[in-house]
Design a protein around this motif. Structure first.
Motif: not given
Length: 284
Positions: A71-91
């Motif tokens: 939750g909170g800022a930790a969950a937001q940072q997790t989601e942002l990191a995952r979204l960027r990694a997946l987007h970079a991989a073409g997902a």
């Protein structure tokens, strides 16, 4: 989907909006398209993790265990990191458009998900189910994984005809915090099958479902196939759960996924490619 950019006035409007603060999520129209504003959520009560982790131990499938959702800022940072990694991989995931300390903005993919179409008996639902599994295979081939690979997190663009897969959402937890990559990828498959097979049954014959699963597994790395096959007999006994929906959707969903796992275990002594007859059934 056309690229969406936020103007300074869009960002100011997002910052002033009370909608995402009250409801945590808000869809807003901008000059270049719809966007989703996502605020932070409180951490979930640990009893949810404890129950799921207990189930994982009981059935002997450790990669069913919960990934911490802080939750909170930790969950937001997790989601942002995952979204960027997946987007970079073409997902196929939403592009991050703006980030602030208590919220972020991403592309809006659509309002309907794969579960909606499966449960509604849409004539394109079986094809979209196959498209979703194909997307999982491609994501795994790039060394990536989802967080919660459920049908509700697979968005379908119903504005196009026929409807098409628009992308995946919901990445507030990271399974790699508690398991390895291959385990996280098997976790994707278990989540996907659990959330789709119960509604798919009236739309696609069982032999075609089984042939498609064989074909997907044949395209996965050997370790993913091994772990998936390890899980199948351990889950197979749950096929004895009631099939009738009066016992609740969760029970029926678990029964359907367990039945498919049991059939897979019976078909395979180890990882194998689909037979010629399997390929024929898939093409039907």
């Amino acid at each position: 989907m056309n690229a969406v950019t936020l103007s300074p006035s869009d960002i100011e409007r997002v910052t002033r909006s009370s909608g995402w603060r009250a409801q945590r999520m808000e869809v807003l129209d901008t000059a270049s398209g719809k966007v989703v504003v996502k605020g932070q959520r409180p951490a979930r009560h640990p009893v949810r993790y404890q129950l799921l982790n207990l189930l994982a131990r009981l059935v002997g499938v450790p990669y069913l265990k919960a990934a911490p959702m802080l939750g909170g800022a930790a969950a937001q940072q997790t989601e942002l990191a995952r979204l960027r990694a997946l987007h970079a991989a073409g997902a196929p995931v939403p592009r991050v458009l703006h980030e602030a300390p208590d919220h972020f903005v991403m592309q809006w993919l659509g309002e309907q998900h794969l579960g909606d179409l499966l449960q509604g008996g849409d004539r394109q639902a079986a094809l979209l189910w196959r498209e979703g599994g194909d997307a999982l295979v491609r994501i795994h081939a790039q060394g990536q994984y989802l967080s919660q690979g459920f049908a509700r997190n697979i968005i379908v663009d119903t504005r196009s005809q026929p409807p098409r897969l628009a992308g995946m959402i919901d990445f507030e937890d990271d399974p790699l915090q508690v398991m390895g990559l291959a385990e996280a990828q098997v976790r994707d498959w278990l989540s996907y099958l659990h959330s789709t097979l119960w509604a798919l049954a009236p739309l696609l014959p069982q032999d075609q479902v089984d042939a498609q699963l064989d074909a997907w597994m044949a395209r996965e790395p050997a370790e993913v196939r091994r772990l998936f096959l390890h899980a199948c007999p351990k889950l197979g006994w749950l096929r004895r759960l009631p099939r009738h929906r009066r016992f609740g959707r969760d029970t029926v969903a678990l029964q359907a996924a367990a039945a498919a796992a049991h059939r897979y275990a019976e078909r395979h002594d180890g990882p194998m490619a689909p037979t010629e007859s399997s390929r024929e059934r898939i093409r039907k």
